[in-house]
Design an enzyme around this catalytic site. Structure first.
Site, PDB file in Angstrom:
ATOM      1  N   CYS A  28       2.935   1.847   3.050  1.00  0.00           N
ATOM      2  CA  CYS A  28       4.086   0.959   3.232  1.00  0.00           C
ATOM      3  C   CYS A  28       5.302   1.502   2.496  1.00  0.00           C
ATOM      4  CB  CYS A  28       3.768  -0.445   2.716  1.00  0.00           C
ATOM      5  SG  CYS A  28       2.156  -1.050   3.206  1.00  0.00           S
ATOM      6  N   CYS A  83       0.840  -1.191   0.000  1.00  0.00           N
ATOM      7  CA  CYS A  83       0.000   0.000   0.000  1.00  0.00           C
ATOM      8  C   CYS A  83       0.882   1.250   0.000  1.00  0.00           C
ATOM      9  CB  CYS A  83      -0.915  -0.001   1.221  1.00  0.00           C
ATOM     10  SG  CYS A  83      -0.035  -0.225   2.762  1.00  0.00           S
TER      11      CYS A  83
END
Lengths: 349, 77
Positions: free
Chosen positions: B14, B11
Site C-alpha cells: 500500500c 501493508c
C-alpha cells in the site's frame, strides 16, 4: 517491460509466444545440465572423494538449489498467468448464495487459483460473509488458499516427486472442504465480531479492463519477481539445512521419534507446527531431509501442513473479525483434519 | 484538482502504491490531493476486497496490485 509499445495485440502475442518458447527451451537445457554440473563441481572442481559426508552434502546443495529455483520460476510464472483470469471479486460472485457442500468444494478449488495474500484475509472475509457466502464456504476458501499453494507443490514435486505432491494437493483440498463444511454445520455465525455485519461492501463498478495476453505475461513475470524474490533466500537456507542433515545425520536417526511406530509423533508434529511460522519454501527441504533419515511420511506431511495452514500471524489478523471461540474451533477442526491425514499416510505407506 | 485515494490497511504494497501515485501525479504536474484511507469500513464501501487499491475522484481504478509510475500516469491524465 513496456507493454504498450507493442504495435498490435496479434504481433505482441506472437512475440510473447516466441520469447516464451525460446525461454522454455533454454530452461529445459539448463535444467537437464544441473545433475552433471553438480557432479563435475563436487568431484572434479573441488576434487572431493565420492561417498564422504562433505561431498554428499555439497553435491546435494549444488544440485537442489538451482533445480528448485528453476522449477519455482517456471511454475510461478504459469500460475501467475492462470491467476490473471481470477479476482477475489469474481470468486465472491461465484460463491455467493451457494449451497454448502457444493460451495465448499468450489471454494477450496478457487482458493488455489485466486490471488490471495494473508494481508487481505480480513477484507476478503468480510466481503464474503456480508454478501451471502456461507461462513463454512468462506472458511474452505481461507484454509485452501494458503495451504494449497504453488510454492509448496513445486518444492514437494522437486524434492519428493509427483506422488507426494499429488497426495499433498488431494489431502489439502480434502481438509479445506471438510473443515469448512464442519464449521458451517456448527452454525457459529454469532461468533463473528459484531462490527463486521455493519460493513457494507460497496457495489460500485470495479475496473474490468479486458486483459491482453501481453498483460497476462506481464502479470506472470510480476508474480515471479514478487514470489521468487521473496522466497529464494528461504529455499537456499532450507536446502542448506537439508544438505547438512543429508550428509551428517545418520541413516534412520529420525526413525525412533518421527517414525511410524511412534504414534505420538503425529500430534506432536502438529502441535509444534502451529506456532511455527515459515513459508513452504523454507520448510519443505528440511522435511525432505527428515524423511530421508527415517521419519514417516504422514508425520512430516502433518508437520508441514500445520506450519503452513495454521500460522499464528494469520490467527492474529483474523482475531479482528472472529471471536476467540471461532478461532479455537477453526484451529481445532483443521488440526484434527491434519492429524487424520498424518495417521492415514503413516498407515498406507 | 484530482482526489487520489489510496486504499490499504498499511501493508508494504500500500505504501508503495501511494509513493508511485504521488510520483506519477508530480511528473504530470497536475493538482492533486492524495489521501491514504486505512479504515477498513471505508475501504470496503468502495467495493474493494483486495488491497492496495486506488480511487481517482471517487472511482476505483486499481485493485490488488501495485502499478508502476508509467502505468499510473495513464490513469491520472
Amino acid at each position: 517491460m513496456n507493454v504498450d509499445s507493442a504495435p498490435s495485440p496479434q504481433v505482441s502475442m506472437r512475440r510473447y509466444l516466441m520469447l516464451g518458447g525460446a525461454g522454455l527451451i533454454v530452461w529445459w537445457g539448463i535444467y537437464h545440465g544441473l545433475a552433471p554440473f553438480a557432479d563435475w563441481f563436487t568431484y572434479r572442481l573441488l576434487a572431493l572423494t565420492q561417498g564422504t559426508r562433505l561431498a554428499s552434502a555439497i553435491a546435494f546443495f549444488v544440485y537442489e538449489v538451482p533445480k528448485v529455483l528453476m522449477l519455482l520460476t517456471l511454475v510461478v510464472f504459469f500460475v501467475g498467468i492462470v491467476r490473471s483470469f481470477f479476482t477475489p471479486e469474481r470468486t465472491r460472485r461465484v460463491l455467493a448464495g451457494r449451497r454448502e457442500s457444493v460451495g465448499n468444494v468450489l471454494a477450496a478449488l478457487l482458493g488455489i487459483v485466486t490471488p490471495f495474500c494473508s494481508c487481505s484475509a480480513v477484507p476478503l472475509f468480510i466481503g464474503f460473509v456480508t454478501t451471502g457466502v456461507p461462513l463454512g464456504v468462506t472458511f474452505s476458501f481461507l484454509i485452501s488458499a494458503p495451504m494449497v499453494n504453488e510454492v509448496a507443490l513445486v518444492l514437494l514435486f522437486g524434492l519428493f516427486g509427483w506422488k507426494v505432491a499429488a497426495l499433498y494437493l488431494g489431502s489439502g483440498l480434502a481438509i479445506a472442504i471438510l473443515s469448512g463444511w464442519v464449521i458451517g454445520r456448527l452454525h457459529m455465525e454469532h461468533y463473528i465480531e459484531g462490527w463486521v455485519t455493519a460493513v457494507q461492501l460497496g457495489d460500485a463498478e470495479l475496473p474490468t479492463e479486458t486483459v491482453s495476453w501481453a498483460q497476462r505475461f506481464h502479470y506472470g513475470a510480476e508474480a515471479v519477481r514478487d514470489i521468487v524474490g521473496r522466497v529464494w533466500l528461504y529455499v537456499i537456507l532450507g536446502i542448506g539445512v537439508g544438505a547438512g542433515i543429508h550428509g551428517y545425520v545418520p541413516e534412520d536417526f529420525m526413525a525412533s521419534f518421527m517414525g511410524k511406530d511412534a504414534w505420538w509423533s503425529v500430534p506432536l508434529a502438529v502441535i509444534i507446527g502451529i506456532p511455527m511460522y515459515s513459508n513452504a519454501a523454507g520448510i519443505v527441504p528440511i522435511v525432505q531431509a527428515l524423511l530421508e533419515k527415517g521419519a514417516a511420511l504422514g508425520t512430516v506431511l502433518a508437520f508441514m501442513m500445520a506450519v503452513i495452514a495454521l500460522s499464528l500471524p494469520e490467527m492474529i489478523i483474523l482475531r479482528k473479525v472472529l471471536k476467540p471461540q471461532l478461532i479455537a474451533t477453526f484451529i481445532g477442526v483443521v488440526g484434527l483434519g491434519i492429524l487424520f491425514v498424518g495417521y492415514l499416510f503413516n498407515f498406507i505407506f | 484538482m484530482k482526489t487520489l485515494q489510496v486504499l490499504g490497511t498499511g501493508c508494504a504494497k500500500c505504501t508503495k502504491l501511494a509513493e508511485n501515485t504521488e510520483a506519477a501525479a508530480k511528473e504530470l504536474g497536475i493538482e492533486y490531493n492524495l489521501v491514504k484511507i486505512t479504515d477498513l469500513t471505508v475501504i470496503m464501501s468502495f467495493g474493494v476486497m483486495m488491497t492496495p487499491a486506488l480511487a481517482v475522484d471517487g472511482t476505483v481504478k486499481v485493485v490488488g496490485k501495485v502499478l508502476d509510475v508509467a502505468e499510473l500516469k495513464k490513469l491520472l491524465v
